[in-house]
Design an enzyme around this catalytic site. Sequence first.
Site, PDB file in Angstrom:
ATOM      1  CD1 TRP A 179      -2.677   1.730   0.386  1.00 13.11           C
ATOM      2  CD2 TRP A 179      -1.349   2.531   2.010  1.00 13.11           C
ATOM      3  NE1 TRP A 179      -3.031   3.035   0.617  1.00 13.11           N
ATOM      4  CE2 TRP A 179      -2.233   3.550   1.604  1.00 13.11           C
ATOM      5  CE3 TRP A 179      -0.421   2.808   2.999  1.00 13.11           C
ATOM      6  CZ2 TRP A 179      -2.209   4.824   2.166  1.00 13.11           C
ATOM      7  CZ3 TRP A 179      -0.384   4.084   3.572  1.00 13.11           C
ATOM      8  CH2 TRP A 179      -1.290   5.071   3.153  1.00 13.11           C
ATOM      9  CD  GLU A 220      -4.708  -1.406   1.743  1.00  8.56           C
ATOM     10  OE1 GLU A 220      -3.588  -1.733   2.155  1.00  8.56           O
ATOM     11  OE2 GLU A 220      -5.613  -1.000   2.500  1.00  8.56           O
ATOM     12  CE  LYS A 222      -6.547   5.999   2.026  1.00 10.59           C
ATOM     13  NZ  LYS A 222      -5.810   5.917   3.282  1.00 10.59           N
ATOM     14  CG  ASP A 253      -8.793  -0.851   3.924  1.00 10.61           C
ATOM     15  OD1 ASP A 253      -9.854  -0.366   4.358  1.00 10.61           O
ATOM     16  OD2 ASP A 253      -7.746  -0.893   4.599  1.00 10.61           O
ATOM     17  CG  HIS A 256      -8.793   1.968   1.294  1.00 12.63           C
ATOM     18  ND1 HIS A 256      -7.531   1.515   1.045  1.00 12.63           N
ATOM     19  CD2 HIS A 256      -8.747   2.488   2.544  1.00 12.63           C
ATOM     20  CE1 HIS A 256      -6.759   1.726   2.098  1.00 12.63           C
ATOM     21  NE2 HIS A 256      -7.488   2.314   3.024  1.00 12.63           N
ATOM     22  CG  HIS A 280      -6.232  -4.366   4.817  1.00 16.44           C
ATOM     23  ND1 HIS A 280      -5.347  -3.333   4.644  1.00 16.44           N
ATOM     24  CD2 HIS A 280      -5.474  -5.486   5.026  1.00 16.44           C
ATOM     25  CE1 HIS A 280      -4.108  -3.794   4.739  1.00 16.44           C
ATOM     26  NE2 HIS A 280      -4.165  -5.102   4.953  1.00 16.44           N
ATOM     27  CG  ASP A 288      -9.398   4.769   5.156  1.00 19.51           C
ATOM     28  OD1 ASP A 288      -9.888   3.724   5.612  1.00 19.51           O
ATOM     29  OD2 ASP A 288      -8.199   4.881   4.839  1.00 19.51           O
ATOM     30  CG  ASP A 290      -8.133   2.724   9.190  1.00 16.62           C
ATOM     31  OD1 ASP A 290      -8.449   1.655   8.644  1.00 16.62           O
ATOM     32  OD2 ASP A 290      -7.457   3.606   8.622  1.00 16.62           O
ATOM     33  CG  ASP A 319      -5.653  -1.566   7.861  1.00 16.61           C
ATOM     34  OD1 ASP A 319      -5.060  -1.070   8.839  1.00 16.61           O
ATOM     35  OD2 ASP A 319      -5.580  -1.078   6.715  1.00 16.61           O
TER      36      ASP A 319
END
Length: 411
Positions: A179, A220, A222, A253, A256, A280, A288, A290, A319
């Site tokens: 990433w 990955e 995004k 992810d 993303h 993820h 994003d 997380d 993640d």
Amino acid sequence: MSYKEAQKKFAKIGIDTEKAIKDLGSVKISMHCWQGDDVGGFESVGGASNGIQTTGNYPGKATTPEQLMADLDFALSLIPGKHRVNLHACYGIHKDKVVDRNKLTPEQFKPWVEWAKKRGVGLDFNPTFFSHGNVVDGLTLSSPDPKIRKFWIEHGIACLKIAEYMAKELKSPCAINFWCPDGYKDEPSDRLGPRRRMADSLDRIFKTKYDRKLVIPTFESKLFGIGVESYTVNSHEFVMGYAQSRKILALLDMGHFHLTENVADKISSFLMFFGKVAFHISRPVRWDSDHVIRQNDDLRAAAQEIVKMGTGNFLIALDYFDASICRVAAWVLGMRNMQKELLKAMLTPNAQLKALQDAGEFTAQLVLQEEYKDYPWEEVWAEFARRNGQDPGEDWLKSVNAYEKDVLLKR
Ligand code: RNT
Ligand code: ZN
């Protein structure tokens, strides 16, 4: 209700709870080391930067390898089953002088491998294309400066070798995820150039010899990042095209994409064209962000797809990183939530629901999709947890509180 009663209830809709317990026990989730220290790593005290941001200042953060290993051990001791641990290159363990990213070797990861060996856990890995002075104007592998690209290409190659070392030592294939934060805050004048340079850099990395059976590269995508709102080089389309043409895996992810996009819907297409899907698992809140994963509709939908497509076809990694709550609790909660959603999916009569869809019985499909949510999955979870030597309920929090008092708050 007892487990036996729940078992009977599920049997009536064609679900074998014993099989579900066995299947769940075979799913290894890759637990991310970076929840333990807010993606800090051991190279500098500066913390995460260049496209990675954590918020919160909860006390007790791990600041040394010993502390992070102890916290990982403690978290893993409260999670049913055997899992994997996901490391980032910035978690290398350095002696006197920090070895720069382009010069990393297995040497800096030996203590991690020893740690993992003793516990019988596999390791996954990630090159770290952030928190470093060579991220120039937000760019790494796609930088217009050949010296910057060279540095990061060398880093990528070094990491492939480290991943191979980990896999060999632990006798377990190592997924290595790429990433990069590369992108622009405002409208770029050239969208093609950076992507061409990115592809060229990645090609130079992947032409290195590595054992394809032992090392599983994933890439990955995004949509945007804070500070790179207008353009990311590794967009979804770019990653799909690159990964497909180079025969590596694309990684999804959950944070993303546009927030109204259904990430679970992407899984079947990925599976068709890649054969395996890297994931993820995260929880975006407005962006994003997380956040720690909850048992919400998004996770449920993803878990349902994962189970329907066969858990063996997935590389499931968590993640997220929340620095505003106890980091050890964040790990345990997220891992257990992931397992719970997988279990709920395993306890859903998917063949029956599929038949309703194919027969155009949409009323029954909707009603049963909802009614089956109320089946006593908690009893099966409790049985699964007990068989794995774990308390099924919330008592693990008491253990975390004690660890916090005795260990974390004394740091
Ligand atoms: C960042 C990506 C990436 C990182 C980790 C630390 O937006 O999600 O996967 O979170 O590599
Ligand atoms: Zn991610």
